[in-house]
Design an enzyme around this catalytic site. Sequence first.
Site, PDB file in Angstrom:
ATOM      1  N   ILE A 164       0.869  -1.177   0.000  1.00 44.25           N
ATOM      2  CA  ILE A 164       0.000   0.000   0.000  1.00 44.25           C
ATOM      3  C   ILE A 164       0.909   1.231   0.000  1.00 44.25           C
ATOM      4  CG2 ILE A 164      -2.009  -1.069   1.075  1.00 44.25           C
ATOM      5  CD1 ILE A 164      -1.119  -0.088   3.759  1.00 44.25           C
ATOM      6  N   ASP A 165       0.356   2.371  -0.402  1.00 46.76           N
ATOM      7  CA  ASP A 165       1.147   3.584  -0.549  1.00 46.76           C
ATOM      8  C   ASP A 165       1.726   4.047   0.791  1.00 46.76           C
ATOM      9  OD1 ASP A 165       0.554   3.659  -3.249  1.00 46.76           O
ATOM     10  OD2 ASP A 165      -1.215   4.923  -2.952  1.00 46.76           O
ATOM     11  N   LYS A 166       2.767   4.842   0.698  1.00 45.01           N
ATOM     12  CA  LYS A 166       3.452   5.364   1.881  1.00 45.01           C
ATOM     13  C   LYS A 166       2.480   6.015   2.862  1.00 45.01           C
ATOM     14  CE  LYS A 166       6.671   9.035   3.190  1.00 45.01           C
ATOM     15  NZ  LYS A 166       7.575  10.120   2.700  1.00 45.01           N
TER      16      LYS A 166
END
Length: 351
Positions: A164-166
Site C-alpha cells: 500500500i502507498d506510503k
Amino acid sequence: MTEEDLLPTPDNLPEEEDTDGGDELYEHHRIRVDKGQELLRLDKFLFNRLPNASRTKIQNAIEAEAVQVNDRAVKPNYRVKPFDVITITLPEPPREFKVVPEPMDLDIRYEDESLLIVNKPAGLVVHPAFGNWNGTLVNGLAYHLSNLPTGRNGEIRPGLVHRIDKDTSGLLVIGKTEWAMTHLSQQFFHHTIERTYLALVWGVPKEPQGTIRGHIGRSIKDRKIQAVYPDGEQGKPAVTHYKVLRSFQHVALLQCNLETGRTHQIRAHMKYIGHPLFSDATYGGDRIVYGQPVGSYKTFVENAFKVMPRQALHAKSLGFIHPVTGEQVHFEAELPADFEAVLAKWEVYAT
C-alpha cells in the site's frame, strides 16, 4: 528452446514508492514451447528457463497450481511437449540490492509459522527504493523474520506479495515461506483476495453504491501519477466497488472493495468520478473541492487538513484462504487516530 511471449510486466515490478509499480507484487510469465523441444520434466524445464527461481520455489508453485500447462494444473513430473503453453505466477520479482535488517516497532496483528499480518502506519514506505533505502517496512520485516525466504543467489526476500502507498495506513499480509508467498501470489493474481478500504472523499456520490471500471496506467502528462483510460487504450483493467457509509454534506466516508490491485487504484478512480480523496495532494484533494472556499468554512477545512495531512485512505480488512490450513481467514484494523479525528470534525460540522 522456447519463445517467451510475456515477461514480468512493469506494473508488477516494485520501484520507488508512489511513482510506479503495482500493488500486487508477483511475476507472471507465459512460455510457448518450441516445436523442437524434447520431452522434459516440467520442474526441470522451468528451473532451466527461470534463472532467478529455485527448484523449491518452482515445485511449490506447481503444487499451488500457480503453474498451468494449456490452462490446466499439472504435476511436477509432467513432461513438457512441443507447442505446450505454460503460464507461471511467482511471488516477488528478484531484486538487485541487499535488504539491511533494522529493528522496528511493528504493529503485528497476527502471526503463525507461514504468514503474518501487519498494520502499517501512514508515513512508512513499504519497499526500499531510490531515495528510501532504509527505514522501510521491508527493513523492519527483515529484522523481525530471521528466516525469510531467500532467492537462488541467497538474496533476502522480504515476503511481501502486495503493498500500500506510503501515506496509506492499514493491513498487509506477509508470507514467511516460499509456499505461503506462492499461494498468496496466486490468490492475488486471480483476484480472490478480499480487500476493504475506508476512504474519505470530497462530495457525495449520486449513487449510494456503485462500481468504477476503467483501465489505469501512468499518466502521459504527469509520470508520477496514474490516469484512468476508460476506453482501455492504455493501462490495465481496474475495478473498484464503493458504498457510501456516511455523508457529511461536503465529504463522504466510503467503503471501497478492490477487485484488482493497480497502483493508486482507489485514488485515481475516485478522482476520475469527481470525488478525489480528502487531503490527497497528488490527486487534487488537498484543496476545497466542494463548498465555497471562503469564511469560516475555509478556516474549518484548513484546520481539517492539519489534522490529517495525508490522503484519507485506510486498508481496513483482508480476507483470503490460509496457504496451510486451507481455511478462509479474515483480519481487520481500526481507523488510526488522525482518520478518527478528521471524521469527528466533519461530524460536528455536518450537525
